[in-house]
Design an enzyme around this catalytic site. Sequence first.
Site, PDB file in Angstrom:
ATOM      1  N   GLU A  98       4.269  13.831   9.688  1.00 36.25           N
ATOM      2  CA  GLU A  98       3.711  14.286   8.820  1.00 36.25           C
ATOM      3  C   GLU A  98       3.375  13.236   7.761  1.00 36.25           C
ATOM      4  OE1 GLU A  98       2.910  17.355   8.419  1.00 36.25           O
ATOM      5  OE2 GLU A  98       4.228  18.873   9.262  1.00 36.25           O
ATOM      6  N   SER A 110       4.173   7.591   4.830  1.00 37.74           N
ATOM      7  CA  SER A 110       2.827   6.841   4.938  1.00 37.74           C
ATOM      8  C   SER A 110       2.397   7.056   6.540  1.00 37.74           C
ATOM      9  CB  SER A 110       2.717   5.699   4.287  1.00 37.74           C
ATOM     10  OG  SER A 110       3.747   4.803   5.100  1.00 37.74           O
ATOM     11  N   THR A 111       1.045   6.800   6.799  1.00 37.18           N
ATOM     12  CA  THR A 111       0.776   6.448   8.256  1.00 37.18           C
ATOM     13  C   THR A 111       1.073   5.359   8.668  1.00 37.18           C
ATOM     14  OG1 THR A 111      -1.183   8.001   7.832  1.00 37.18           O
ATOM     15  CG2 THR A 111      -1.467   6.357   9.716  1.00 37.18           C
ATOM     16  N   LYS A 121      17.659  10.209   5.910  1.00 39.15           N
ATOM     17  CA  LYS A 121      17.873   9.075   5.339  1.00 39.15           C
ATOM     18  C   LYS A 121      16.566   9.378   4.182  1.00 39.15           C
ATOM     19  CE  LYS A 121      15.364   5.476   4.444  1.00 39.15           C
ATOM     20  NZ  LYS A 121      14.997   5.041   3.135  1.00 39.15           N
ATOM     21  N   CYS A 140       0.576  14.694  -0.316  1.00 38.32           N
ATOM     22  CA  CYS A 140      -0.096  14.504   0.670  1.00 38.32           C
ATOM     23  C   CYS A 140      -1.451  15.148   1.148  1.00 38.32           C
ATOM     24  CB  CYS A 140       0.730  14.504   1.970  1.00 38.32           C
ATOM     25  SG  CYS A 140       1.631  16.325   2.150  1.00 38.32           S
ATOM     26  N   GLU A 152      -5.945   6.503   0.917  1.00 34.77           N
ATOM     27  CA  GLU A 152      -5.086   7.544   0.331  1.00 34.77           C
ATOM     28  C   GLU A 152      -4.521   6.572  -0.855  1.00 34.77           C
ATOM     29  OE1 GLU A 152      -1.185   8.479   1.755  1.00 34.77           O
ATOM     30  OE2 GLU A 152      -1.909  10.561   1.192  1.00 34.77           O
TER      31      GLU A 152
HETATM   32  P1  NAP Z   1       6.793   5.478   3.114  1.00 35.21           P
HETATM   33  O1  NAP Z   1       6.744   4.160   2.538  1.00 35.21           O
HETATM   34  O2  NAP Z   1       6.068   5.510   4.616  1.00 35.21           O
HETATM   35  O3  NAP Z   1       8.404   5.926   3.219  1.00 35.21           O
HETATM   36  C1  NAP Z   1       8.842   7.050   3.809  1.00 35.21           C
HETATM   37  C2  NAP Z   1      10.132   7.024   4.388  1.00 35.21           C
HETATM   38  O4  NAP Z   1      10.172   5.888   5.454  1.00 35.21           O
HETATM   39  C3  NAP Z   1      11.222   6.362   3.307  1.00 35.21           C
HETATM   40  O5  NAP Z   1      12.396   7.114   3.605  1.00 35.21           O
HETATM   41  C4  NAP Z   1      11.271   4.890   3.801  1.00 35.21           C
HETATM   42  O6  NAP Z   1      12.500   4.113   3.191  1.00 35.21           O
HETATM   43  C5  NAP Z   1      11.253   4.795   5.013  1.00 35.21           C
HETATM   44  N1  NAP Z   1      10.955   3.687   5.938  1.00 35.21           N
HETATM   45  C6  NAP Z   1      10.131   2.654   5.316  1.00 35.21           C
HETATM   46  N2  NAP Z   1       9.999   1.854   6.314  1.00 35.21           N
HETATM   47  C7  NAP Z   1      10.475   2.215   7.562  1.00 35.21           C
HETATM   48  C8  NAP Z   1      10.446   1.531   8.806  1.00 35.21           C
HETATM   49  N3  NAP Z   1      10.081   0.576   9.043  1.00 35.21           N
HETATM   50  N4  NAP Z   1      11.350   2.434   9.735  1.00 35.21           N
HETATM   51  C9  NAP Z   1      11.797   3.690   9.188  1.00 35.21           C
HETATM   52  N5  NAP Z   1      11.648   3.890   8.114  1.00 35.21           N
HETATM   53  C10 NAP Z   1      10.974   3.382   7.289  1.00 35.21           C
HETATM   54  O7  NAP Z   1       6.137   6.721   2.211  1.00 35.21           O
HETATM   55  P2  NAP Z   1       6.257   7.062   0.786  1.00 35.21           P
HETATM   56  O8  NAP Z   1       5.701   6.024   0.068  1.00 35.21           O
HETATM   57  O9  NAP Z   1       7.603   7.223   0.623  1.00 35.21           O
HETATM   58  O10 NAP Z   1       5.785   8.206   0.780  1.00 35.21           O
HETATM   59  C11 NAP Z   1       4.154   8.469   0.419  1.00 35.21           C
HETATM   60  C12 NAP Z   1       3.385   8.841   1.808  1.00 35.21           C
HETATM   61  O11 NAP Z   1       4.041   9.764   2.524  1.00 35.21           O
HETATM   62  C13 NAP Z   1       2.117   9.119   1.640  1.00 35.21           C
HETATM   63  O12 NAP Z   1       1.200   8.583   2.462  1.00 35.21           O
HETATM   64  C14 NAP Z   1       2.016  10.794   1.705  1.00 35.21           C
HETATM   65  O13 NAP Z   1       0.642  11.305   2.073  1.00 35.21           O
HETATM   66  C15 NAP Z   1       3.053  10.922   2.600  1.00 35.21           C
HETATM   67  N6  NAP Z   1       3.416  12.366   2.868  1.00 35.21           N
HETATM   68  C16 NAP Z   1       2.835  12.979   3.718  1.00 35.21           C
HETATM   69  C17 NAP Z   1       3.319  14.308   3.755  1.00 35.21           C
HETATM   70  C18 NAP Z   1       2.985  15.604   4.701  1.00 35.21           C
HETATM   71  O14 NAP Z   1       3.539  16.531   4.846  1.00 35.21           O
HETATM   72  N7  NAP Z   1       1.881  15.241   5.610  1.00 35.21           N
HETATM   73  C19 NAP Z   1       4.170  14.861   2.809  1.00 35.21           C
HETATM   74  C20 NAP Z   1       4.568  13.978   1.557  1.00 35.21           C
HETATM   75  C21 NAP Z   1       4.189  12.600   1.589  1.00 35.21           C
HETATM   76  P3  NAP Z   1      12.326   3.553   1.784  1.00 35.21           P
HETATM   77  O15 NAP Z   1      12.265   4.595   0.882  1.00 35.21           O
HETATM   78  O16 NAP Z   1      13.620   2.663   1.816  1.00 35.21           O
HETATM   79  O17 NAP Z   1      11.071   2.509   1.960  1.00 35.21           O
END
Ligand code: NAP
Length: 494
Positions: free
Chosen positions: A264, A243-244, A190, A298, A399
């Site tokens: 992650e 995201s966390t 997804k 990240c 962040e």
């Molecule tokens: P996000 O908002 O948490 O979304 C990540 C994924 O989760 C998307 O596919 C999102 O779908 C989905 N999602 C949203 N709500 C959900 C729910 N309630 N249940 C299950 N899945 C759900 O993160 P983002 O804004 O795309 O990415 C940025 C974050 O990722 C930052 O915090 C960054 O630090 C982190 N990150 C971490 C790493 C690592 O390796 N540690 C690497 C890259 C990024 P939708 O797109 O449809 O909302």
Amino acid sequence: MTLAQTFNAALAGIASTPRQLLIDGRWSDAADGGTMVTINPATGLPLAELACGRAADIDLAVTAARRAFEGPWSATTPYDRQRMLLRLADLIEANYDTIALLDSLDMGAPITRTQAGRHTAPQLVRYYAGLVPTLRGETITPSVPGAPFVATLREPVGVVGAITPWNAPFRMCVWKAAPALAAGCTIILKPAEQSPLSALLFGQLCLEAGVPPGVVNVVPGMAEAGQRLAEHPDVDKITFTGSTRTGQHIIRASAGNLKRLSLELGGKSAHIILDDADLDLAAPAAAHAVFQNSGQICSAGTRLFVEDGIHDEFVERVLAETATLRMGDPLDPETQIGPLVDQTQKTTVQQYISTGLAEGASLLAGGTDVEAEALAAGSFVSPTVFTGVRDDMTIAREEIFGPVLSILRFSDRDEVIRRANASEYGLGAGLWTQDVSAAHALGRRLRAGTVWVNCYQLMDPAVPFGGYKLSGYGRESGYDHVHEFLETKALWIR
Ligand code: NAP
Ligand code: MG
């Protein structure tokens, strides 16, 4: 070629890539016929319309993945899986121009950055292909009477849901799917709603590589699709990057059947410059550690701690490097800074910049205005540098996921380790010093999943990556990663 011509040629180049859901080896529309539109963040204009999966589509994909897991996929030998992965790596390499274009158009990363995946993405797949025949259990001599035979079997965990963010779209697919397939799992991918296109191409390449129907399913959609995967009773594991906050949500949603999880998550990584560092190397590295991918990394080194003796000179050098960064169209090979992924993210980052000013930090570069008119329609934010940042300021704690660097000053090395560790995150950390004793002593005390000394942001398929604290659990890359997709069974035979 003008940029407009480059852009039109690029659009033609991606016109034939898939726009439907991949479920059970077939391309189909969403069950309710719903679609979504993905945006090119450099222009703010629509890029492509594609099927938008919802809970009902996830259910179909899980059924297909379960059937494949219990059917043909479980009958494959390690050699079969290895050969498929090696074919997949070759196909990724052969199609890399299209993959790089898709990601640059869909999420705005500069083309030089997405092109770099030409080597790293196939390398990652080949690394896991190499591991497949090495997976094994052990035999154990128990002390119980009767001398039974005991062996451990390493079994695939089952059906895996892979939920990915937008900051490195294709890499995330490979990073999650390759070890899962190596272990013998089936998956439902997804991708993030902002950048789903390259995940669909990944699905197509898996089919071309001979991966059987239902083993790799790709269901772009909104949060609802991710939520359904997380709570689905027939999904055995979720591997998530994001995201966390969403990670915590997934923990709760997955409790029903005690899914295995690897998470992650976010970061607020400390990057520490001691006064004996090689400044010629450290200053450009400090700027790139936060500005590459417009800060949407990240492990970006967003909290830059600089020792007193070199503070002012180091700030000057970081500003000089920042001034050289070229912001512009992601398809221009000269561009180093592209847009943020969308207007929402741009607004979020601008709010953080305003908060930094309101809380008293000094703005030395960037800010909320992008002057160039040509870029005004895109979600661009200039590389931004704050000095005089205190640990308790919002921009030093949260962040931002944008091109915003906070520079903090320190005078004592014990103090800086304490301050670096006083974050709720623990993903990456950096340290620059020419004193090998300091590198050992201080590097070990940093509470982060990765500590880079005299370098930053280096990655390799063989080296584990992941977080401490709110940055998550589980490790990606390396030998451990494939074990995140295996269960251990003890088999006793008398
Ligand atoms: P996000 O908002 O948490 O979304 C990540 C994924 O989760 C998307 O596919 C999102 O779908 C989905 N999602 C949203 N709500 C959900 C729910 N309630 N249940 C299950 N899945 C759900 O993160 P983002 O804004 O795309 O990415 C940025 C974050 O990722 C930052 O915090 C960054 O630090 C982190 N990150 C971490 C790493 C690592 O390796 N540690 C690497 C890259 C990024 P939708 O797109 O449809 O909302
Ligand atoms: Mg997009």
